[in-house]
Design a protein around this motif. Structure first.
Motif, short mmCIF file in Angstrom:
data_model
loop_
_atom_site.label_atom_id
_atom_site.label_comp_id
_atom_site.label_asym_id
_atom_site.label_seq_id
_atom_site.Cartn_x
_atom_site.Cartn_y
_atom_site.Cartn_z
N TYR A 35 0.84 -1.18 0.00
CA TYR A 35 0.00 0.00 0.00
C TYR A 35 0.89 1.24 0.00
O TYR A 35 1.99 1.23 0.55
N GLN A 37 0.70 5.23 1.28
CA GLN A 37 -0.09 6.08 2.17
C GLN A 37 0.64 7.40 2.39
O GLN A 37 1.73 7.42 2.95
N GLU A 42 -5.64 8.09 3.37
CA GLU A 42 -6.04 6.69 3.27
C GLU A 42 -4.96 5.83 2.61
O GLU A 42 -3.99 6.36 2.06
N LEU A 43 -5.12 4.53 2.68
CA LEU A 43 -4.20 3.61 2.04
C LEU A 43 -4.68 3.33 0.62
O LEU A 43 -5.87 3.15 0.38
N LEU A 45 -3.98 0.60 -2.46
CA LEU A 45 -3.36 -0.67 -2.84
C LEU A 45 -2.64 -0.50 -4.18
O LEU A 45 -3.26 -0.10 -5.18
N TYR A 48 -0.44 -6.60 -5.22
CA TYR A 48 -0.72 -7.72 -4.33
C TYR A 48 -0.33 -9.02 -4.99
O TYR A 48 -0.05 -9.06 -6.20
N ASP A 59 -5.30 -0.97 -7.11
CA ASP A 59 -6.23 0.04 -7.59
C ASP A 59 -5.53 1.33 -8.01
O ASP A 59 -6.02 2.06 -8.86
N GLN B 2 -14.65 6.72 -2.93
CA GLN B 2 -14.24 5.76 -1.93
C GLN B 2 -15.36 4.81 -1.59
O GLN B 2 -16.51 5.19 -1.46
N LEU B 43 -0.75 -0.60 10.35
CA LEU B 43 -2.10 -0.77 10.88
C LEU B 43 -2.18 -2.04 11.70
O LEU B 43 -1.53 -3.05 11.41
N PHE B 88 -9.29 3.24 10.96
CA PHE B 88 -9.73 3.04 9.59
C PHE B 88 -10.74 1.90 9.51
O PHE B 88 -10.58 0.88 10.17
N ASN B 96 -10.25 -7.38 -2.86
CA ASN B 96 -9.35 -6.86 -1.83
C ASN B 96 -10.11 -5.85 -0.97
O ASN B 96 -11.14 -5.33 -1.37
N PHE B 97 -9.56 -5.56 0.20
CA PHE B 97 -10.19 -4.56 1.06
C PHE B 97 -9.87 -3.16 0.56
O PHE B 97 -8.81 -2.89 0.01
N PHE B 99 -9.75 0.74 2.02
CA PHE B 99 -9.68 1.48 3.27
C PHE B 99 -10.21 2.89 3.08
O PHE B 99 -9.99 3.52 2.05
N GLY B 100 -10.90 3.38 4.09
CA GLY B 100 -11.34 4.76 4.10
C GLY B 100 -10.21 5.68 4.52
O GLY B 100 -9.11 5.23 4.83
N PRO B 101 -10.46 7.01 4.55
CA PRO B 101 -9.42 7.98 4.90
C PRO B 101 -9.12 8.05 6.39
O PRO B 101 -8.12 8.65 6.79
N GLY B 102 -9.94 7.44 7.24
CA GLY B 102 -9.64 7.34 8.66
C GLY B 102 -10.18 8.48 9.50
O GLY B 102 -10.51 9.56 9.01
#
Lengths: 115, 109
Positions: A35, A37, A42-43, A45, A48, A59, B2, B43, B88, B96-97, B99-102
């Motif tokens: 990832y 960041q 946010e992270l 990707l 993978y 992405d 997002q 994380l 997050f 795949n997962f 992630f939001g901005p937190g």
């Protein structure tokens, strides 16, 4: 804490250099991730892998490349670093054999600064 | 756009108070996860809640999931200074997962 390690933790390097960020995990996880960041954000990707000899783009488009020759090792390479590559890079792994999207275990990241 | 987005972006509370963070997402999910990130670290997984679950507890953490509203909340009870971190949510709408901005939580002593 999970057994996933990233080196170096910090890297400051000049433009045009070739960089390899290392990531190793001792949990025998098949799936691994990279990832990107930016601070406080946010992270995203970028790469993978499902296992040995498997690599997929994520992405977010990235000029970096990855390889997966061994289960435990998933290095990321930048052939020619540029200031736009300045960011934090996080490596993670998960065990898909448990079914579905399992929790990811993260390394502490490499903070990369390109001058 | 997002898949997951946390609210608020930042939250500052006193030690001992409860902290609530929300996550909204756009498409159907199989499960949703919450992670914590301390400054300068990776994380750490906190809790996973499946789409057929409504509530889950882990110590001082309570997570709820409302699939009809496509939202989840994370409640931290009796907060401590050590809870200061970014939180997050991650949703698995794709393979795949995402992630939001937190939410950046500051717990003041």
């Amino acid at each position: 804490e999970a057994d996933i390690y990233q080196t170096p933790r910090y890297l400051v390097i000049g433009t045009g250099k070739k960089i390899t960020l290392e990531c190793s995990q001792t949990m025998g996880h098949d799936k691994m991730y990279w990832y990107q960041q930016d601070p406080g954000m946010e992270l995203h990707l970028i790469h993978y892998s499902y296992g040995v000899n498997s690599t997929e783009k994520g992405d977010l488009s990235s000029e970096s490349t990855v390889s997966r020759i061994r289960t435990e090792h998933f290095p990321l390479t930048l052939e020619s670093a540029r200031p736009s590559h300045t960011s934090q890079y996080l490596c993670a792994s998960s065990d898909p054999r448990q079914g579905g999207n399992q929790p990811q275990h993260f390394g502490d990241g490499t903070r990369l600064s390109i001058l | 756009s997002q898949q997951g987005e946390e609210d608020p972006q930042a939250l500052s509370i006193q030690e001992g108070e409860n902290a609530t963070m929300n996550c909204s997402y756009k498409t159907s999910i199989n499960n949703l996860q919450w992670y914590r990130q301390n400054s300068g670290r990776g994380l750490v997984h906190l809790i996973l809640i499946r789409s057929n679950e409504r509530e889950k507890h882990s110590g001082r953490l309570r997570v709820t999931l409302d699939t009809s509203k496509k939202s989840s909340s994370l409640l931290i009870t009796a907060s401590r200074a050590a809870d200061t971190a970014s939180y997050f949510c991650a949703t698995d709408a794709s393979q795949n997962f995402v992630f939001g901005p937190g939410t950046r939580l500051s717990v003041l002593p």
